[in-house]
Design a protein around this motif. Structure first.
Motif, PDB file in Angstrom:
ATOM      1  N   LEU A  20      69.115  74.391  55.321  1.00  0.00           N
ATOM      2  CA  LEU A  20      69.040  74.996  56.653  1.00  0.00           C
ATOM      3  C   LEU A  20      68.993  73.923  57.736  1.00  0.00           C
ATOM      4  O   LEU A  20      69.590  74.083  58.803  1.00  0.00           O
ATOM      5  CB  LEU A  20      67.814  75.916  56.754  1.00  0.00           C
ATOM      6  CG  LEU A  20      67.972  77.286  56.086  1.00  0.00           C
ATOM      7  CD1 LEU A  20      66.649  78.046  56.099  1.00  0.00           C
ATOM      8  CD2 LEU A  20      69.063  78.100  56.779  1.00  0.00           C
ATOM      9  N   ARG A  21      68.273  72.837  57.481  1.00  0.00           N
ATOM     10  CA  ARG A  21      68.266  71.746  58.475  1.00  0.00           C
ATOM     11  C   ARG A  21      69.689  71.234  58.674  1.00  0.00           C
ATOM     12  O   ARG A  21      70.168  71.105  59.796  1.00  0.00           O
ATOM     13  CB  ARG A  21      67.366  70.596  58.000  1.00  0.00           C
ATOM     14  CG  ARG A  21      65.926  70.690  58.481  1.00  0.00           C
ATOM     15  CD  ARG A  21      65.235  69.334  58.428  1.00  0.00           C
ATOM     16  NE  ARG A  21      65.716  68.408  59.425  1.00  0.00           N
ATOM     17  CZ  ARG A  21      65.173  68.203  60.614  1.00  0.00           C
ATOM     18  NH1 ARG A  21      64.080  68.858  60.973  1.00  0.00           N
ATOM     19  NH2 ARG A  21      65.699  67.339  61.467  1.00  0.00           N
ATOM     20  N   GLN A  22      70.346  70.936  57.561  1.00  0.00           N
ATOM     21  CA  GLN A  22      71.676  70.335  57.652  1.00  0.00           C
ATOM     22  C   GLN A  22      72.688  71.309  58.262  1.00  0.00           C
ATOM     23  O   GLN A  22      73.420  70.963  59.191  1.00  0.00           O
ATOM     24  CB  GLN A  22      72.131  69.904  56.257  1.00  0.00           C
ATOM     25  CG  GLN A  22      73.543  69.366  56.230  1.00  0.00           C
ATOM     26  CD  GLN A  22      73.671  68.130  55.367  1.00  0.00           C
ATOM     27  OE1 GLN A  22      72.816  67.851  54.528  1.00  0.00           O
ATOM     28  NE2 GLN A  22      74.726  67.367  55.564  1.00  0.00           N
ATOM     29  N   ASP A  23      72.738  72.530  57.762  1.00  0.00           N
ATOM     30  CA  ASP A  23      73.765  73.479  58.217  1.00  0.00           C
ATOM     31  C   ASP A  23      73.573  73.878  59.676  1.00  0.00           C
ATOM     32  O   ASP A  23      74.525  74.226  60.362  1.00  0.00           O
ATOM     33  CB  ASP A  23      73.761  74.742  57.340  1.00  0.00           C
ATOM     34  CG  ASP A  23      74.292  74.461  55.945  1.00  0.00           C
ATOM     35  OD1 ASP A  23      74.688  73.307  55.679  1.00  0.00           O
ATOM     36  OD2 ASP A  23      74.297  75.391  55.115  1.00  0.00           O
ATOM     37  N   SER A  24      72.329  73.845  60.164  1.00  0.00           N
ATOM     38  CA  SER A  24      72.095  74.232  61.561  1.00  0.00           C
ATOM     39  C   SER A  24      72.369  73.078  62.518  1.00  0.00           C
ATOM     40  O   SER A  24      72.344  73.253  63.724  1.00  0.00           O
ATOM     41  CB  SER A  24      70.661  74.743  61.741  1.00  0.00           C
ATOM     42  OG  SER A  24      69.748  73.663  61.609  1.00  0.00           O
ATOM     43  N   GLY A  25      72.586  71.881  61.965  1.00  0.00           N
ATOM     44  CA  GLY A  25      72.910  70.746  62.815  1.00  0.00           C
ATOM     45  C   GLY A  25      71.740  69.828  63.100  1.00  0.00           C
ATOM     46  O   GLY A  25      71.877  68.861  63.860  1.00  0.00           O
ATOM     47  N   LEU A  26      70.583  70.117  62.499  1.00  0.00           N
ATOM     48  CA  LEU A  26      69.469  69.190  62.644  1.00  0.00           C
ATOM     49  C   LEU A  26      69.723  67.975  61.753  1.00  0.00           C
ATOM     50  O   LEU A  26      70.502  68.056  60.809  1.00  0.00           O
ATOM     51  CB  LEU A  26      68.151  69.879  62.251  1.00  0.00           C
ATOM     52  CG  LEU A  26      67.730  71.056  63.154  1.00  0.00           C
ATOM     53  CD1 LEU A  26      66.467  71.721  62.602  1.00  0.00           C
ATOM     54  CD2 LEU A  26      67.481  70.592  64.592  1.00  0.00           C
ATOM     55  N   SER A  27      69.053  66.873  62.027  1.00  0.00           N
ATOM     56  CA  SER A  27      69.306  65.665  61.239  1.00  0.00           C
ATOM     57  C   SER A  27      68.949  65.928  59.775  1.00  0.00           C
ATOM     58  O   SER A  27      67.899  66.513  59.484  1.00  0.00           O
ATOM     59  CB  SER A  27      68.482  64.496  61.790  1.00  0.00           C
ATOM     60  OG  SER A  27      67.103  64.814  61.740  1.00  0.00           O
ATOM     61  N   PRO A  28      69.807  65.512  58.850  1.00  0.00           N
ATOM     62  CA  PRO A  28      69.531  65.756  57.427  1.00  0.00           C
ATOM     63  C   PRO A  28      68.321  64.955  56.952  1.00  0.00           C
ATOM     64  O   PRO A  28      68.077  63.854  57.428  1.00  0.00           O
ATOM     65  CB  PRO A  28      70.800  65.266  56.724  1.00  0.00           C
ATOM     66  CG  PRO A  28      71.767  64.886  57.763  1.00  0.00           C
ATOM     67  CD  PRO A  28      71.077  64.811  59.077  1.00  0.00           C
ATOM     68  N   LYS A  29      67.561  65.539  56.062  1.00  0.00           N
ATOM     69  CA  LYS A  29      66.411  64.848  55.463  1.00  0.00           C
ATOM     70  C   LYS A  29      66.604  64.819  53.956  1.00  0.00           C
ATOM     71  O   LYS A  29      67.294  65.670  53.385  1.00  0.00           O
ATOM     72  CB  LYS A  29      65.107  65.577  55.810  1.00  0.00           C
ATOM     73  CG  LYS A  29      64.826  65.687  57.309  1.00  0.00           C
ATOM     74  CD  LYS A  29      64.635  64.329  57.963  1.00  0.00           C
ATOM     75  CE  LYS A  29      64.460  64.455  59.466  1.00  0.00           C
ATOM     76  NZ  LYS A  29      64.764  63.202  60.197  1.00  0.00           N
ATOM     77  N   ASN A  30      65.949  63.836  53.289  1.00  0.00           N
ATOM     78  CA  ASN A  30      66.055  63.792  51.834  1.00  0.00           C
ATOM     79  C   ASN A  30      64.938  64.615  51.184  1.00  0.00           C
ATOM     80  O   ASN A  30      64.045  65.128  51.870  1.00  0.00           O
ATOM     81  CB  ASN A  30      66.096  62.340  51.326  1.00  0.00           C
ATOM     82  CG  ASN A  30      64.809  61.595  51.635  1.00  0.00           C
ATOM     83  OD1 ASN A  30      63.717  62.171  51.564  1.00  0.00           O
ATOM     84  ND2 ASN A  30      64.920  60.322  51.982  1.00  0.00           N
ATOM     85  N   ALA A  31      64.993  64.721  49.862  1.00  0.00           N
ATOM     86  CA  ALA A  31      64.048  65.594  49.154  1.00  0.00           C
ATOM     87  C   ALA A  31      62.607  65.131  49.322  1.00  0.00           C
ATOM     88  O   ALA A  31      61.692  65.955  49.424  1.00  0.00           O
ATOM     89  CB  ALA A  31      64.422  65.659  47.679  1.00  0.00           C
ATOM     90  N   GLU A  32      62.398  63.821  49.355  1.00  0.00           N
ATOM     91  CA  GLU A  32      61.032  63.314  49.506  1.00  0.00           C
ATOM     92  C   GLU A  32      60.479  63.707  50.877  1.00  0.00           C
ATOM     93  O   GLU A  32      59.320  64.141  51.000  1.00  0.00           O
ATOM     94  CB  GLU A  32      61.037  61.790  49.341  1.00  0.00           C
ATOM     95  CG  GLU A  32      59.637  61.187  49.338  1.00  0.00           C
ATOM     96  CD  GLU A  32      59.663  59.665  49.232  1.00  0.00           C
ATOM     97  OE1 GLU A  32      60.765  59.060  49.316  1.00  0.00           O
ATOM     98  OE2 GLU A  32      58.575  59.088  49.080  1.00  0.00           O
ATOM     99  N   GLN A  33      61.310  63.569  51.903  1.00  0.00           N
ATOM    100  CA  GLN A  33      60.878  63.961  53.257  1.00  0.00           C
ATOM    101  C   GLN A  33      60.614  65.457  53.323  1.00  0.00           C
ATOM    102  O   GLN A  33      59.634  65.913  53.910  1.00  0.00           O
ATOM    103  CB  GLN A  33      61.955  63.570  54.280  1.00  0.00           C
ATOM    104  CG  GLN A  33      62.091  62.076  54.474  1.00  0.00           C
ATOM    105  CD  GLN A  33      63.283  61.736  55.357  1.00  0.00           C
ATOM    106  OE1 GLN A  33      64.405  62.216  55.152  1.00  0.00           O
ATOM    107  NE2 GLN A  33      63.049  60.921  56.376  1.00  0.00           N
ATOM    108  N   GLY A  34      61.517  66.237  52.719  1.00  0.00           N
ATOM    109  CA  GLY A  34      61.359  67.686  52.758  1.00  0.00           C
ATOM    110  C   GLY A  34      60.110  68.152  52.034  1.00  0.00           C
ATOM    111  O   GLY A  34      59.380  69.029  52.523  1.00  0.00           O
TER     112      GLY A  34
END
Ligand SMILES: CC(C)(COP(=O)(O)OP(=O)(O)OC[C@H]1O[C@@H](n2cnc3c(N)ncnc32)[C@H](O)[C@@H]1OP(=O)(O)O)[C@@H](O)C(=O)NCCC(=O)NCCS
Length: 146
Positions: A29-43
């Protein structure tokens, strides 16, 4: 015989779910909505460290909108990760999420909470309509660490 006029009631296909979406959906959802992508550890850290979160699922159970609150439980709360899947935007889901997050602060935090967010352009009208205002004469500031 007289028949009552048929009324067609639109069924709301969306359900608000308390809690963050699964990690994979959070990242999507972060990526598809245009927010900066995060990795799994951050998420994973974001989900585990939130004070409150909710998301909205469509009729098939797929998460299509989300938001969360980072907070100290006392008075300071920060709303983040407000995102709606582009295919489901402009249907009131972002509003539903932010209203729920605010209601949760009202319900569970002591009176007098201070709620902040960084309002990106797509959400600014929504946030203003819910009572948010800019922090002038203060200035929102951020530091990105490598
Ligand atoms: C900001 C964001 C979360 C809003 O999500 P959304 O689900 O589309 O939000 P809403 O539908 O509640 O409201 C958005 C707009 O749709 C309108 N709307 C709501 N229901 C509607 C409907 N049934 N038909 C048409 N428009 C509608 C609202 O009036 C609002 O319009 P406005 O912004 O011009 O006032 C979404 O645009 C998004 O994910 N953007 C990219 C990520 C982002 O920038 N997030 C914000 C970070 S601060």
């Amino acid at each position: 015989m007289h028949r009552a006029a048929l009324t067609v009631t639109e069924v709301d296909p969306y359900t608000l779910v308390v809690g963050a979406p699964p990690l994979a959906d959070y990242l999507r959802l972060r990526q598809d909505s245009g927010l900066s992508p995060k990795n799994a550890e951050q998420g994973a850290g974001a989900i585990a460290g939130s004070w409150s979160a909710c998301h909205v699922v469509d009729a098939g159970g797929t998460p299509v909108a989300m938001g969360r609150t980072i907070g100290d439980g006392g008075w300071y709360f920060h709303i983040a990760d407000i995102a709606t899947d582009p295919d489901h935007q402009r249907r009131g889901l972002g509003r539903r999420v932010v209203e729920w997050l605010l209601e949760d602060v009202r319900d569970r935090a002591p009176a007098g909470a201070y709620v902040t967010l960084v309002g990106d352009p797509p959400g600014q009208r929504l946030y203003r309509s819910l009572g948010f205002d800019d922090v002038a004469p203060s200035l929102g500031m951020a530091l990105r660490l490598d």
